[in-house]
Design an enzyme around this catalytic site. Structure first.
Site, PDB file in Angstrom:
ATOM      1  N   GLU A   1     -14.821   8.734 -30.775  1.00  0.00           N
ATOM      2  CA  GLU A   1     -13.437   8.962 -31.202  1.00  0.00           C
ATOM      3  C   GLU A   1     -13.334  10.177 -32.117  1.00  0.00           C
ATOM      4  O   GLU A   1     -12.382  10.962 -32.030  1.00  0.00           O
ATOM      5  CB  GLU A   1     -12.865   7.731 -31.897  1.00  0.00           C
ATOM      6  CG  GLU A   1     -12.822   6.461 -31.037  1.00  0.00           C
ATOM      7  CD  GLU A   1     -12.092   6.644 -29.728  1.00  0.00           C
ATOM      8  OE1 GLU A   1     -11.198   7.513 -29.651  1.00  0.00           O
ATOM      9  OE2 GLU A   1     -12.424   5.936 -28.758  1.00  0.00           O
TER      10      GLU A   1
ATOM     11  N   GLY B   1      -5.134 -14.896 -31.411  1.00  0.00           N
ATOM     12  CA  GLY B   1      -5.520 -15.156 -32.797  1.00  0.00           C
ATOM     13  C   GLY B   1      -5.198 -14.042 -33.764  1.00  0.00           C
ATOM     14  O   GLY B   1      -5.682 -14.021 -34.886  1.00  0.00           O
TER      15      GLY B   1
HETATM   16  P1  ADP Z   1      -1.739 -15.710 -31.925  1.00  0.00           P
HETATM   17  O1  ADP Z   1      -0.373 -16.294 -31.798  1.00  0.00           O
HETATM   18  O2  ADP Z   1      -1.723 -14.202 -31.986  1.00  0.00           O
HETATM   19  O3  ADP Z   1      -2.748 -16.203 -30.942  1.00  0.00           O
HETATM   20  P2  ADP Z   1      -1.737 -17.209 -34.366  1.00  0.00           P
HETATM   21  O4  ADP Z   1      -0.527 -16.681 -35.028  1.00  0.00           O
HETATM   22  O5  ADP Z   1      -1.619 -18.498 -33.677  1.00  0.00           O
HETATM   23  O6  ADP Z   1      -2.331 -16.133 -33.363  1.00  0.00           O
HETATM   24  O7  ADP Z   1      -2.914 -17.261 -35.455  1.00  0.00           O
HETATM   25  C1  ADP Z   1      -3.645 -18.441 -35.688  1.00  0.00           C
HETATM   26  C2  ADP Z   1      -3.998 -18.566 -37.152  1.00  0.00           C
HETATM   27  O8  ADP Z   1      -4.864 -17.515 -37.573  1.00  0.00           O
HETATM   28  C3  ADP Z   1      -2.802 -18.455 -38.072  1.00  0.00           C
HETATM   29  O9  ADP Z   1      -2.159 -19.681 -38.221  1.00  0.00           O
HETATM   30  C4  ADP Z   1      -3.432 -17.969 -39.363  1.00  0.00           C
HETATM   31  O10 ADP Z   1      -4.011 -19.011 -40.083  1.00  0.00           O
HETATM   32  C5  ADP Z   1      -4.538 -17.082 -38.878  1.00  0.00           C
HETATM   33  N1  ADP Z   1      -4.106 -15.685 -38.792  1.00  0.00           N
HETATM   34  C6  ADP Z   1      -4.054 -14.905 -37.680  1.00  0.00           C
HETATM   35  N2  ADP Z   1      -3.609 -13.673 -37.970  1.00  0.00           N
HETATM   36  C7  ADP Z   1      -3.370 -13.656 -39.288  1.00  0.00           C
HETATM   37  C8  ADP Z   1      -2.892 -12.646 -40.198  1.00  0.00           C
HETATM   38  N3  ADP Z   1      -2.570 -11.413 -39.787  1.00  0.00           N
HETATM   39  N4  ADP Z   1      -2.768 -12.988 -41.498  1.00  0.00           N
HETATM   40  C9  ADP Z   1      -3.086 -14.220 -41.921  1.00  0.00           C
HETATM   41  N5  ADP Z   1      -3.536 -15.198 -41.142  1.00  0.00           N
HETATM   42  C10 ADP Z   1      -3.694 -14.940 -39.839  1.00  0.00           C
HETATM   43 ZN    ZN Z   2     -12.599   8.661 -25.102  1.00  0.00          ZN
END
Ligand code: ADP
Ligand code: ZN
Length: 587
Positions: A418, A196
């Site tokens: 840290e 995510g």
């Molecule tokens: P992963 O592939 O790392 O599991 P995803 O790219 O599928 O994560 O993320 C799922 C959703 O979460 C995206 O479609 C977006 O809506 C939201 N999201 C996750 N990271 C971001 C980010 N850095 N900026 C904006 N939206 C994000």
């Molecule tokens: Zn440490």
């Protein structure tokens, strides 16, 4: 025999269609019950004029209809002029129902086809079946044509990963240019980090920015398929991609097909996933380089990946996509709040502050959930209390319900720990660079502290080694200093391991402990780990260094607290911020 999910669905559907069809057919051809009557009764009824129609068939049965519309059947010892007798008795006579035969033939063919299809799916290892599987691979995501194109503006936070991928846009667009300069052209990029965090999003954005198609598959699609199928799916995927010309291929959950092979080359791994992995590697080495195809893989478990995947020419570029810190969370919240009517009482900075350890996906979920709640209430705007409610919906089902208070404690301990590492480093020598401190856990380890000891030297002095040990102990020392002996945590386990190794090597192999002397214990042979004297000596030395570190930090407790406070507020401090905080003090 293994079936993939897709295949199971197809099998069940075919079976279901066959069953429904047979029931339907049965019902259709026997719409109503035929009342069975003896032939003698039949002749009587004919004479009485009660029969409307009789159907003559080849079978040994006669079927027909009474005047009142009900159906009957009877045995068929036909007399010679049976038909004439019937006709004379004013009964309609039909020769056997031709339609039925055609219907029967159709049904027969249908069933035959159905069973053939069944057999086709059950029978494994046929080339045809592989073909069928491959056709199903048209489910490969290819969504970058439309107006809802993703680009880097859709990704907030993750600046490093974004910068890294931005370089690739030009490469996809002008691969020839790079070839002309003799630059080694990247083929594979591995994005790693918790779920995510936007790995898929980044890959999509790359394709969007470069204006090329995006092909997405998941490593888990390739497991549990018939022998050889995973490999042919890979080949098919790359064929499709090549036909498309320039493109981005995205392989999610690459760990599913690229797990470390257990027990070396010969040993017991899974042959099938090996084959699949090999075909992926072969395809990747098959690139000319100037095709403008980039393969992006994602995983949240880089530690379990087969090293073969990480070698040059494969996924040799590895980019961490970590959990967002407070600033990144703020940006992500703003991004997902852009198209939403937020009330004035919503302070997204505050929300960012309260959502430690939230991934981008979770933040998106939070904003969406708030919008749903506001909409359900027909409220004009999304208000603070909607967000509060949504917060609990989003974290519901997680172990720690009261995440915010629990996490604050965790956050505070981590921050002191840290800050302790960083401060000891800086206090021992201002020349030591601390490039980053963060309390957001990274994939590589729990700690969030990075330092560069300049410059790369051939030798290390005794003092430098001792300082490094002090740095390692600094985390635990800070915990003890602030929270007391009983509140120290397990977070220092890795640090202690490092410190112990260094102390032991000082004593046993570097001749840096006066009491132990110059003897190199490895030269004598035997296991230092079993050497009671060295263990005892290491314990003493480590304790001495620990006390020294404690003294250093307690003399600078204010600075430690100040650094921690900043860290709690910003979650991540960069080199400039760290230096400014520490250099202000004259120590
Ligand atoms: P992963 O592939 O790392 O599991 P995803 O790219 O599928 O994560 O993320 C799922 C959703 O979460 C995206 O479609 C977006 O809506 C939201 N999201 C996750 N990271 C971001 C980010 N850095 N900026 C904006 N939206 C994000
Ligand atoms: Zn440490």
């Amino acid at each position: 025999m293994k079936f993939t999910k897709k295949k199971k669905i197809i099998l069940v559907s075919i079976l279901a269609i066959l069953i429904v069809a047979s029931i339907g057919y049965y019902k259709f051809s026997n719409t109503e019950e035929h009342k069975n009557i003896p032939y003698s009764k039949f002749t009587t009824l004919v004479n009485e004029g009660k029969i409307d129609t009789v159907i003559l068939s080849e079978e040994s049965k006669i079927k027909g209809t009474f005047k009142d519309g009900t159906l009957f059947k009877t045995d068929n010892p036909r007399t010679e002029n049976f038909k004439e007798v019937l006709l004379l008795s004013d009964v309609n006579v039909k020769e056997s129902d031709g339609n039925t035969t055609i219907k029967d033939v159709v049904m027969f063919v249908f069933f035959l086809g159905g069973f053939a299809l069944l057999a086709f799916f059950i029978n494994k290892n046929t080339a045809k079946q592989a073909q069928k599987e491959i056709t199903q691979m048209s489910t490969i995501d290819n969504n970058n044509g439309g107006s809802d194109k993703t680009n880097f503006d859709d990704v907030a936070g993750n600046e490093e990963a974004k910068e890294n991928l931005k370089e690739l846009v030009d490469f996809i667009k002008n691969p020839d240019k790079y070839e002309r300069y003799g630059a080694r052209i990247p083929r594979g990029v591995l994005l790693y980090g918790p779920p995510g965090t936007g790995k898929t999003l980044l890959a999509k954005a790359l394709a969007g920015e470069a204006n090329v198609p995006f092909y997405a598959v998941s490593g888990s699609d390739f497991i549990q398929v018939y022998a050889g199928l995973g490999a042919s799916r890979i080949r098919d995927l790359f064929k499709k991609a090549r036909n498309a010309g320039k493109c981005v291929i995205f392989i999610d959950e690459i760990d599913a097909l690229g797990k470390k092979r257990r027990g070396g080359a010969s040993g017991g791994g899974n042959d099938e996933s090996d084959r699949t992995l090999n075909s992926l590697l072969t395809e990747m080495s098959g690139f000319n380089g100037n095709e403008g195809i980039i393969v992006i893989a994602a995983t949240n478990r880089i530690d379990t990946l087969d090293e073969a995947l990480l070698r040059p020419g494969r996924f040799d570029r590895q980019i961490e996509v970590g959990l967002p810190d407070i600033n990144a969370r703020h940006k992500i919240l703003k991004l997902h709040g852009k198209n939403k009517p937020l009330s004035k009482d919503v302070d997204l900075r505050r929300v960012a502050y309260e959502t430690v350890y939230f991934s981008g996906a979770k933040l998106e979920n939070l904003m969406n959930e708030s919008a749903m709640i506001a909409a359900r209430k027909n409220d004009e705007k999304i208000r603070k209390n909607h967000l509060d409610k949504a917060f609990y919906t989003v974290i519901a089902g997680e172990e720690k319900k009261d995440r915010s208070s629990v996490s604050y404690q965790e956050k505070e301990i981590t921050a002191f720990h840290e800050a302790g590492h960083a401060l000891v480093t800086k206090l021992n020598s201002p020349k030591n660079r601390v490039t980053k401190i963060t309390i957001i856990p990274s994939t590589k380890g729990a700690g969030g502290f990075s330092m560069n000891i300049p410059p790369d030297k051939m030798y290390k002095t005794k003092e430098e080694i001792k300082n490094t040990i002090m740095t390692a102990l600094g985390g635990r020392v800070a915990e003890e200093l602030i929270f007391g002996e009983n509140k120290i945590t397990s977070g220092a386990s890795n640090d202690l391991q490092k410190a112990t190794k260094m102390v032991v090597s000082m004593i046993a192999s570097l001749g840096m402990d006066k009491e132990a002397g110059l003897i190199n214990y490895e030269a004598i042979g035997g296991d230092v780990r079993a050497n009671g004297y060295i263990i005892k000596r290491a314990k003493t030395l480590l304790n001495e260094i620990y006390e020294e570190t404690k003294e250093l930090l307690s003399n600078n407790k204010e600075l430690l607290e100040k650094l921690t406070k900043e860290l709690l507020e910003h979650e991540t401090l960069d080199e400039d911020q760290i230096n400014e905080l520490i250099d202000n003090k004259d120590f």
